[in-house]
Design a protein around this motif. Structure first.
Motif, PDB file in Angstrom:
ATOM      1  N   PRO A  12       8.960  14.747 -64.026  1.00 21.17           N
ATOM      2  CA  PRO A  12       8.054  13.851 -63.403  1.00 21.17           C
ATOM      3  C   PRO A  12       6.630  14.668 -63.742  1.00 21.17           C
ATOM      4  CG  PRO A  12       9.520  14.815 -61.635  1.00 21.17           C
ATOM      5  CD  PRO A  12      10.191  15.130 -63.031  1.00 21.17           C
ATOM      6  N   ILE A  13       6.399  15.756 -64.174  1.00 20.60           N
ATOM      7  CA  ILE A  13       5.404  16.546 -64.335  1.00 20.60           C
ATOM      8  C   ILE A  13       5.082  16.793 -65.858  1.00 20.60           C
ATOM      9  CG2 ILE A  13       4.036  18.608 -64.010  1.00 20.60           C
ATOM     10  CD1 ILE A  13       5.398  18.962 -61.209  1.00 20.60           C
ATOM     11  N   LEU A  14       5.923  17.531 -66.536  1.00 23.24           N
ATOM     12  CA  LEU A  14       5.674  17.488 -67.569  1.00 23.24           C
ATOM     13  C   LEU A  14       5.964  16.403 -68.593  1.00 23.24           C
ATOM     14  CD1 LEU A  14       7.467  21.223 -68.290  1.00 23.24           C
ATOM     15  CD2 LEU A  14       5.320  20.652 -67.591  1.00 23.24           C
ATOM     16  N   VAL A  33      -0.252  17.876 -64.865  1.00 23.89           N
ATOM     17  CA  VAL A  33       0.157  19.123 -64.743  1.00 23.89           C
ATOM     18  C   VAL A  33      -0.945  20.085 -64.330  1.00 23.89           C
ATOM     19  CG1 VAL A  33      -0.813  20.100 -67.234  1.00 23.89           C
ATOM     20  CG2 VAL A  33       1.387  20.942 -65.941  1.00 23.89           C
ATOM     21  N   GLY A  34      -0.452  20.834 -63.394  1.00 24.72           N
ATOM     22  CA  GLY A  34      -1.270  22.118 -62.687  1.00 24.72           C
ATOM     23  C   GLY A  34      -1.641  23.180 -63.725  1.00 24.72           C
ATOM     24  N   ALA A  35      -2.768  22.947 -64.736  1.00 28.27           N
ATOM     25  CA  ALA A  35      -2.943  23.927 -65.515  1.00 28.27           C
ATOM     26  C   ALA A  35      -4.543  23.830 -65.777  1.00 28.27           C
ATOM     27  CB  ALA A  35      -2.439  23.600 -66.882  1.00 28.27           C
ATOM     28  N   THR A 128       7.762  18.877 -52.000  1.00 26.24           N
ATOM     29  CA  THR A 128       7.447  20.217 -52.591  1.00 26.24           C
ATOM     30  C   THR A 128       7.355  19.869 -54.208  1.00 26.24           C
ATOM     31  OG1 THR A 128       8.333  22.462 -52.799  1.00 26.24           O
ATOM     32  CG2 THR A 128       9.995  20.770 -53.145  1.00 26.24           C
ATOM     33  N   TRP A 129       7.093  21.091 -54.697  1.00 21.70           N
ATOM     34  CA  TRP A 129       7.078  20.992 -56.352  1.00 21.70           C
ATOM     35  C   TRP A 129       8.410  20.307 -56.797  1.00 21.70           C
ATOM     36  CZ3 TRP A 129       8.830  25.498 -59.802  1.00 21.70           C
ATOM     37  CH2 TRP A 129       8.542  25.288 -61.227  1.00 21.70           C
ATOM     38  N   SER A 130       8.428  19.224 -57.748  1.00 17.56           N
ATOM     39  CA  SER A 130       9.525  18.853 -58.089  1.00 17.56           C
ATOM     40  C   SER A 130      10.847  19.538 -58.689  1.00 17.56           C
ATOM     41  CB  SER A 130       9.379  17.360 -59.069  1.00 17.56           C
ATOM     42  OG  SER A 130       8.452  18.025 -60.125  1.00 17.56           O
ATOM     43  N   HIS A 181      -0.249  24.983 -51.067  1.00 21.03           N
ATOM     44  CA  HIS A 181       1.100  24.297 -51.331  1.00 21.03           C
ATOM     45  C   HIS A 181       0.936  23.222 -52.476  1.00 21.03           C
ATOM     46  CE1 HIS A 181       3.945  21.108 -50.178  1.00 21.03           C
ATOM     47  NE2 HIS A 181       4.578  22.276 -49.615  1.00 21.03           N
ATOM     48  N   ASN A 182       1.913  23.179 -53.172  1.00 18.98           N
ATOM     49  CA  ASN A 182       1.961  22.170 -54.121  1.00 18.98           C
ATOM     50  C   ASN A 182       2.955  21.302 -54.132  1.00 18.98           C
ATOM     51  OD1 ASN A 182       2.434  20.750 -56.711  1.00 18.98           O
ATOM     52  ND2 ASN A 182       3.186  22.649 -57.834  1.00 18.98           N
ATOM     53  N   PRO A 183       2.842  20.098 -53.786  1.00 22.66           N
ATOM     54  CA  PRO A 183       1.804  19.371 -54.462  1.00 22.66           C
ATOM     55  C   PRO A 183       0.646  18.898 -53.234  1.00 22.66           C
ATOM     56  CG  PRO A 183       3.375  17.514 -53.677  1.00 22.66           C
ATOM     57  CD  PRO A 183       4.092  19.015 -53.376  1.00 22.66           C
ATOM     58  N   ALA A 245       1.029  32.650 -64.265  1.00 20.59           N
ATOM     59  CA  ALA A 245       0.743  31.454 -65.049  1.00 20.59           C
ATOM     60  C   ALA A 245      -0.447  31.009 -64.724  1.00 20.59           C
ATOM     61  CB  ALA A 245       1.814  30.154 -64.886  1.00 20.59           C
ATOM     62  N   LYS A 246      -0.935  30.859 -63.515  1.00 19.70           N
ATOM     63  CA  LYS A 246      -2.254  30.120 -63.146  1.00 19.70           C
ATOM     64  C   LYS A 246      -3.274  31.095 -62.998  1.00 19.70           C
ATOM     65  CE  LYS A 246       0.871  26.964 -62.031  1.00 19.70           C
ATOM     66  NZ  LYS A 246       1.033  25.821 -62.354  1.00 19.70           N
ATOM     67  N   ASN A 247      -2.923  32.116 -62.229  1.00 21.27           N
ATOM     68  CA  ASN A 247      -4.091  33.088 -61.662  1.00 21.27           C
ATOM     69  C   ASN A 247      -4.514  34.087 -62.862  1.00 21.27           C
ATOM     70  OD1 ASN A 247      -1.964  34.802 -61.405  1.00 21.27           O
ATOM     71  ND2 ASN A 247      -1.995  35.158 -59.272  1.00 21.27           N
ATOM     72  N   GLY A 373       0.919  10.683 -56.571  1.00 20.89           N
ATOM     73  CA  GLY A 373      -0.272  10.592 -56.121  1.00 20.89           C
ATOM     74  C   GLY A 373      -1.111  12.121 -56.308  1.00 20.89           C
ATOM     75  N   ARG A 374      -0.418  12.878 -56.730  1.00 19.20           N
ATOM     76  CA  ARG A 374      -1.104  14.107 -56.957  1.00 19.20           C
ATOM     77  C   ARG A 374      -1.984  14.246 -58.085  1.00 19.20           C
ATOM     78  NH1 ARG A 374       1.944  19.681 -59.191  1.00 19.20           N
ATOM     79  NH2 ARG A 374       1.355  18.748 -61.324  1.00 19.20           N
ATOM     80  N   ILE A 375      -3.220  14.637 -57.826  1.00 15.71           N
ATOM     81  CA  ILE A 375      -4.301  14.881 -58.771  1.00 15.71           C
ATOM     82  C   ILE A 375      -4.497  16.324 -58.883  1.00 15.71           C
ATOM     83  CG2 ILE A 375      -6.715  14.682 -59.355  1.00 15.71           C
ATOM     84  CD1 ILE A 375      -6.725  12.066 -57.317  1.00 15.71           C
TER      85      ILE A 375
HETATM   86  C1  LMR Z   1       2.882  21.937 -61.820  1.00 16.30           C
HETATM   87  O1  LMR Z   1       3.204  21.633 -60.822  1.00 16.30           O
HETATM   88  O2  LMR Z   1       2.060  21.038 -62.479  1.00 16.30           O
HETATM   89  C2  LMR Z   1       2.979  23.317 -62.698  1.00 16.30           C
HETATM   90  O3  LMR Z   1       3.646  23.986 -61.758  1.00 16.30           O
HETATM   91  C3  LMR Z   1       3.474  22.971 -63.837  1.00 16.30           C
HETATM   92  C4  LMR Z   1       4.760  22.850 -63.871  1.00 16.30           C
HETATM   93  O4  LMR Z   1       5.763  23.424 -64.501  1.00 16.30           O
HETATM   94  O5  LMR Z   1       5.341  21.709 -63.231  1.00 16.30           O
END
Ligand code: LMR
Length: 398
Positions: A12-14, A33-35, A128-130, A181-183, A245-247, A373-375
């Motif tokens: 669902p994300i990648l 994606v959260g990048a 939560t994060w999928s 918190h993601n998402p 990864a992010k910070n 709906g996550r931006i």
């Molecule tokens: C996200 O939530 O977009 C990131 O954590 C990247 C990923 O691996 O899903």
């Protein structure tokens, strides 16, 4: 032989990134994606990382790391999560291994949980994060969910959360997002974290913190460790997954750390040896480059302060884009409330846009985001914010 193998469902994300890359439209926007991206929409390599790489160049051999990874990187990671002067570090009570970023850290923990606490379950927030679901599913740890988000207020359902903590069997395992918190972009306040910690103590629950966004909630990694510090003060044993990864923008380097606070040093030695044993048949030992970058940056006061400045810079740009997106929507005369864009924190805005509206954004406007709906605010720039706002307005007005 493989005729029965059906194609796997898209991630669902990648999967959103894949679809974005395949779209030839010049207008396309990726807020999936959260990048992190800079204001030109380009991926960023931090200056502190560039400098660490200059220092590594020529000095690096390609030897294996130990099964548990880089000792230096682990030491620095523990200081970041548990505090520079933590007694738990001094007393060697923390079992920790380098992990393949946050995902790898969660997966090692889930496998550890399955192996040594085979009757336990994991409580996962809704939503939560999928990938959290995939991780504990593949580790064969039964999952339960707990209330987290309140769709009407687009904030925290604190009462529901506390009820679920109280109603879970004593000694349950809970997955908590340490910050940002993601998402949803919704975190408990400090006061609420204290109440959660207090209730965990009564129920003897075990908190496992996924800290993938340390620095992105407040702009300050130290402040973003507050939830963990509260639980530590209250005398909990905890687990923690850390990601760079992010910070540090080390996405593809897969640099992270898994730590478990044990009762004493002897227990920590045993736990660490078992974590290494889980890692060995999966990938033997973790990759060296990202670990070196992390330990050089965190070990050098000058590079560390450059890093802190750069983290704050990324967090501030995102805050600026939240404001811009909201103002653009309001400027277009949207009848809906968009307060939550600026109330929510971290990398994501949980917009309330429905899956069907997301499909329209993608099909009609080449805007790519997850169907929940996550931006990803990190993909919003001064160049695309007006286009994005206009498209959101078009698909959400009735
Ligand atoms: C996200 O939530 O977009 C990131 O954590 C990247 C990923 O691996 O899903």
């Amino acid at each position: 032989l493989f005729g029965h193998v059906e194609p796997a469902p898209k991630d669902p994300i990648l999967g959103v990134t894949e679809a974005f890359l395949a779209d030839p439209s010049p207008d396309k926007v990726n807020v999936g994606v959260g990048a992190y991206r800079d204001d030109n929409g380009k991926p960023v390599v931090l200056e502190c990382v560039r400098e660490a790489e200059r220092r590594i160049a020529g000095n690096l051999n390609m030897e294996y790391l130990p099964m548990g990874g880089s000792i230096k990187m682990i030491e620095e990671s523990l200081k970041l999560a548990y505090g520079e002067d933590s007694d738990f570090i001094k007393d060697k009570r923390i079992a920790a291994v380098q992990a393949l970023s946050g995902t790898g850290a969660c997966r090692l923990f889930a496998d550890f949980q399955r192996r040594f606490l085979p009757n336990s379950q994991i409580y996962i927030p809704t939503p939560t994060w999928s990938n959290h679901h995939n991780i504990w599913r593949d580790a064969q740890v039964p999952q339960r969910t707990f209330t987290y988000y309140h769709p009407e207020s687009r904030g925290l359902d604190f009462a529901g959360l506390m009820d679920d903590i109280k109603n879970a069997p004593n000694g349950s395992f809970f997955l908590l997002h340490a910050c940002a918190h993601n998402p949803t972009g919704v975190d408990p306040t400090e006061e609420q974290w204290r109440e959660i910690s207090y209730q965990f103590k009564i129920k003897n629950h075990f908190p496992f913190f996924d800290m993938a966004y340390q620095g992105f909630a407040s702009g300050d990694p130290e402040r973003d460790a507050k939830a963990i510090r509260i639980f530590l003060e209250d005398g909990h044993q905890i687990g923690c997954a850390q990601s760079y990864a992010k910070n540090m923008g080390l996405y593809g380097q897969r640099a992270g750390c898994l730590s478990i606070l044990c009762e004493d040093e002897m227990q920590a030695v045993s736990v660490k040896s078992q974590l290494q044993q889980i890692a060995r048949p999966m990938y033997s030992n973790p990759p060296v480059h990202g670990a070196l970058v992390v330990s050089i940056i965190l070990n050098d006061p000058e590079l560390k302060s450059l890093w802190l400045k750069e983290v704050k810079g990324m967090a501030d740009r995102i805050i600026g884009m939240r404001k811009a997106l909201r103002e653009n929507l309001e400027g277009l005369g949207s009848p809906l409330s968009w307060d939550h864009i600026t109330n929510q924190i971290g990398m994501f805005c949980y917009s309330g846009i429905t899956p069907e509206q997301v499909d329209r954004l993608t099909n009609e406007y080449h805007i790519y985001m997850t169907r929940n709906g996550r931006i990803s605010m990190a993909g919003v720039t001064t160049g695309n914010v007006a286009y994005l706002a206009n498209a959101i307005h078009e698909v959400t007005k009735t």
